[in-house]
Design a protein around this motif. Structure first.
Motif, short mmCIF file in Angstrom:
data_model
loop_
_atom_site.label_atom_id
_atom_site.label_comp_id
_atom_site.label_asym_id
_atom_site.label_seq_id
_atom_site.Cartn_x
_atom_site.Cartn_y
_atom_site.Cartn_z
N ALA A 39 3.80 -40.28 -101.78
CA ALA A 39 4.78 -39.32 -102.30
C ALA A 39 4.47 -37.92 -101.80
N ALA A 40 4.64 -37.71 -100.49
CA ALA A 40 4.30 -36.42 -99.89
C ALA A 40 5.18 -36.16 -98.68
N ASP A 41 5.03 -34.97 -98.12
CA ASP A 41 5.81 -34.60 -96.94
C ASP A 41 5.15 -35.05 -95.64
N LYS A 42 3.95 -35.64 -95.76
CA LYS A 42 3.25 -36.13 -94.58
C LYS A 42 2.31 -37.25 -94.99
N ARG A 43 1.92 -38.06 -94.04
CA ARG A 43 1.01 -39.16 -94.33
C ARG A 43 -0.36 -38.63 -94.75
N HIS A 44 -1.06 -39.45 -95.52
CA HIS A 44 -2.35 -39.01 -96.03
C HIS A 44 -3.48 -39.51 -95.15
N PRO A 45 -4.46 -38.67 -94.85
CA PRO A 45 -5.56 -39.07 -93.96
C PRO A 45 -6.39 -40.23 -94.48
N MET A 46 -6.44 -40.43 -95.79
CA MET A 46 -7.19 -41.57 -96.32
C MET A 46 -6.44 -42.89 -96.13
N LEU A 47 -5.10 -42.80 -96.00
CA LEU A 47 -4.26 -43.99 -95.84
C LEU A 47 -3.23 -43.71 -94.74
N PRO A 48 -3.67 -43.48 -93.53
CA PRO A 48 -2.76 -43.04 -92.46
C PRO A 48 -1.69 -44.06 -92.09
N GLU A 49 -1.90 -45.32 -92.43
CA GLU A 49 -0.93 -46.35 -92.09
C GLU A 49 0.22 -46.45 -93.09
N VAL A 50 0.12 -45.72 -94.21
CA VAL A 50 1.12 -45.82 -95.28
C VAL A 50 2.21 -44.76 -95.08
N PRO A 51 3.48 -45.17 -95.00
CA PRO A 51 4.56 -44.20 -94.78
C PRO A 51 4.85 -43.34 -96.00
N THR A 52 5.51 -42.23 -95.77
CA THR A 52 5.90 -41.33 -96.85
C THR A 52 7.25 -41.75 -97.42
N GLY A 53 7.56 -41.24 -98.61
CA GLY A 53 8.88 -41.50 -99.20
C GLY A 53 9.99 -41.00 -98.30
N ARG A 54 9.75 -39.90 -97.65
CA ARG A 54 10.75 -39.34 -96.74
C ARG A 54 11.03 -40.30 -95.59
N GLU A 55 9.99 -40.89 -95.04
CA GLU A 55 10.17 -41.86 -93.95
C GLU A 55 10.93 -43.10 -94.41
N LEU A 56 10.83 -43.40 -95.71
CA LEU A 56 11.42 -44.63 -96.25
C LEU A 56 12.78 -44.40 -96.90
N GLY A 57 13.35 -43.22 -96.71
CA GLY A 57 14.68 -42.95 -97.25
C GLY A 57 14.70 -42.38 -98.65
N ALA A 58 13.56 -41.90 -99.14
CA ALA A 58 13.49 -41.27 -100.46
C ALA A 58 12.88 -39.88 -100.32
N PRO A 59 13.59 -38.95 -99.66
CA PRO A 59 13.01 -37.63 -99.37
C PRO A 59 12.68 -36.79 -100.60
N ALA A 60 13.33 -37.10 -101.72
CA ALA A 60 13.07 -36.32 -102.94
C ALA A 60 11.77 -36.76 -103.62
N PHE A 61 11.23 -37.89 -103.18
CA PHE A 61 10.03 -38.41 -103.82
C PHE A 61 8.77 -37.77 -103.25
N GLU A 62 8.52 -36.55 -103.69
CA GLU A 62 7.31 -35.82 -103.34
C GLU A 62 6.67 -35.35 -104.64
N ILE A 63 5.50 -35.85 -104.91
CA ILE A 63 4.82 -35.55 -106.17
C ILE A 63 3.40 -35.09 -105.87
N TYR A 64 3.09 -33.90 -106.33
CA TYR A 64 1.75 -33.35 -106.09
C TYR A 64 1.06 -33.02 -107.40
N SER A 65 -0.18 -33.43 -107.49
CA SER A 65 -1.04 -32.99 -108.58
C SER A 65 -1.72 -31.73 -108.10
N TRP A 66 -1.47 -30.62 -108.76
CA TRP A 66 -1.94 -29.35 -108.25
C TRP A 66 -2.85 -28.64 -109.26
#
Length: 329
Positions: A229-256
């Motif tokens: 759930a981010a605007d870019k792939r995560h370095p710990m899981l580089p093979e896992v696509p983002t919500g944006r890549e999968l057609g869910a661009p609004a699905f970006e969730i950050y714990s800040w």
């Protein structure tokens, strides 16, 4: 004619002026000398938690910059109310600060009444860090990818279950459901850990967690990661696509995380703290320490934090309203 009252008023005014004149230099000196003693960073999570570890990274960096102690004080529990109230009621002198998290933006959506004012009781200082979340299923799950999960939920609304490790996680998944036009059935848990364990066991169809929590389970073959759930792939899981890549661009969730001071803290103190936080964020050692936790530096000063808090608060209020979640009393 008796001139005594007039003379008394003049004398009182003169004394008030002298008192103010003697106080202002002392106040200015106290601010110029800040910090002259240890500063406390209040955290609403227990030792060892992500927010606690991040706070300690910043405490160390701020201590290096100022040559003064910055001490982390854990005040967990009570939906983060305990920590927030402690800082809101603290003396506004810069010596008690709130190293906060998403609670300040989620609480207004999840509770009808709060024992503190998320805006009025705090002075924004600086943004600090952010981390994302990952959708996971058991390795033996029939949902081999994100599309499978969404298709199943579309065929049978509320049949696909998710383990919600707290009200915040429930809201996150409601945002996912809204972004792809489906309905999931939430199963509440007291913490992300138990929710992830039950997802791995197939008790619930899926759950979400931060990369540092799920990466080892994914690599150990207990969980399969479907989306980040981010605007870019995560370095710990580089093979896992983002919500944006999968057609869910609004699905970006950050714990800040971010730094706040009590309301009415003098502006010179706020400016000093914001400047030191900027230095801490620009330090490569800060980024390196965060990378090990699976999070990243999230820079911004008081105005940036103020705008970010307002935007996130409205975002979660809309999500909660659309999902039909009833705020708690």
């Amino acid at each position: 004619m008796n001139h005594q009252p007039g003379r008394r008023r003049i004398l009182c005014a003169a004394l008030s002026t002298l008192t103010l004149a003697s106080t202002l230099p002392a106040m200015a000196w106290a601010q110029a000398d800040y910090p002259a003693r240890p500063v406390t960073l209040v955290v609403s999570f227990p030792p060892g938690s992500g927010a606690d570890t991040t706070a300690r990274i910043y405490a160390k960096r701020l201590q290096e910059i100022t040559k003064q102690s910055f001490v982390v004080e854990n005040r967990p529990g009570g939906e983060s109310f305990i920590a927030a109230q402690a800082v809101a009621r603290a003396k506004p002198d810069g010596y008690t600060l709130f190293f906060s998290s998403n609670a300040l933006t989620l609480h207004p959506a999840l509770f009808k009444r709060l024992p503190y004012d998320p805006v009025g009781d705090f002075a924004p200082v600086a943004l600090a860090s952010r981390g994302t979340n990952v959708i996971v299923v058991a390795t033996g799950s029939p949902y081999k990818n994100f599309g499978d999960l969404v298709s199943a939920a579309k065929k049978q609304p509320n049949a696909v279950t998710f383990g919600a490790g707290g009200q915040g996680y429930r809201v996150y998944v409601e945002l996912l459901a809204e972004s792809v036009g489906v309905k999931f059935q939430d199963v509440p848990y007291k913490g992300a850990g138990p929710a992830l364990m039950d997802a791995a066991a197939g008790v619930v169809d899926f759950s979400i967690g931060d990369p540092s929590a799920v990466a080892s389970l994914v690599k150990g073959g207990k969980l399969r990661a479907l989306a980040v759930a981010a605007d870019k792939r995560h370095p710990m899981l580089p093979e896992v696509p983002t919500g944006r890549e999968l057609g869910a661009p609004a699905f970006e969730i950050y714990s800040w995380t971010a730094l706040y001071a009590p309301a009415k803290t003098p502006q010179p103190v706020i400016e000093k703290l914001a400047g030191w936080m900027r230095m801490a964020n620009n330090n490569p050692e800060t980024a390196a320490a965060m990378e090990k936790l699976g999070i990243e530096v999230f820079s911004g000063g008081p105005d940036d934090l103020r705008r970010f808090q307002a935007t996130e608060t409205e975002r979660w209020k809309r999500t909660v309203a659309r999902a039909g979640i009833q705020p708690a009393e």
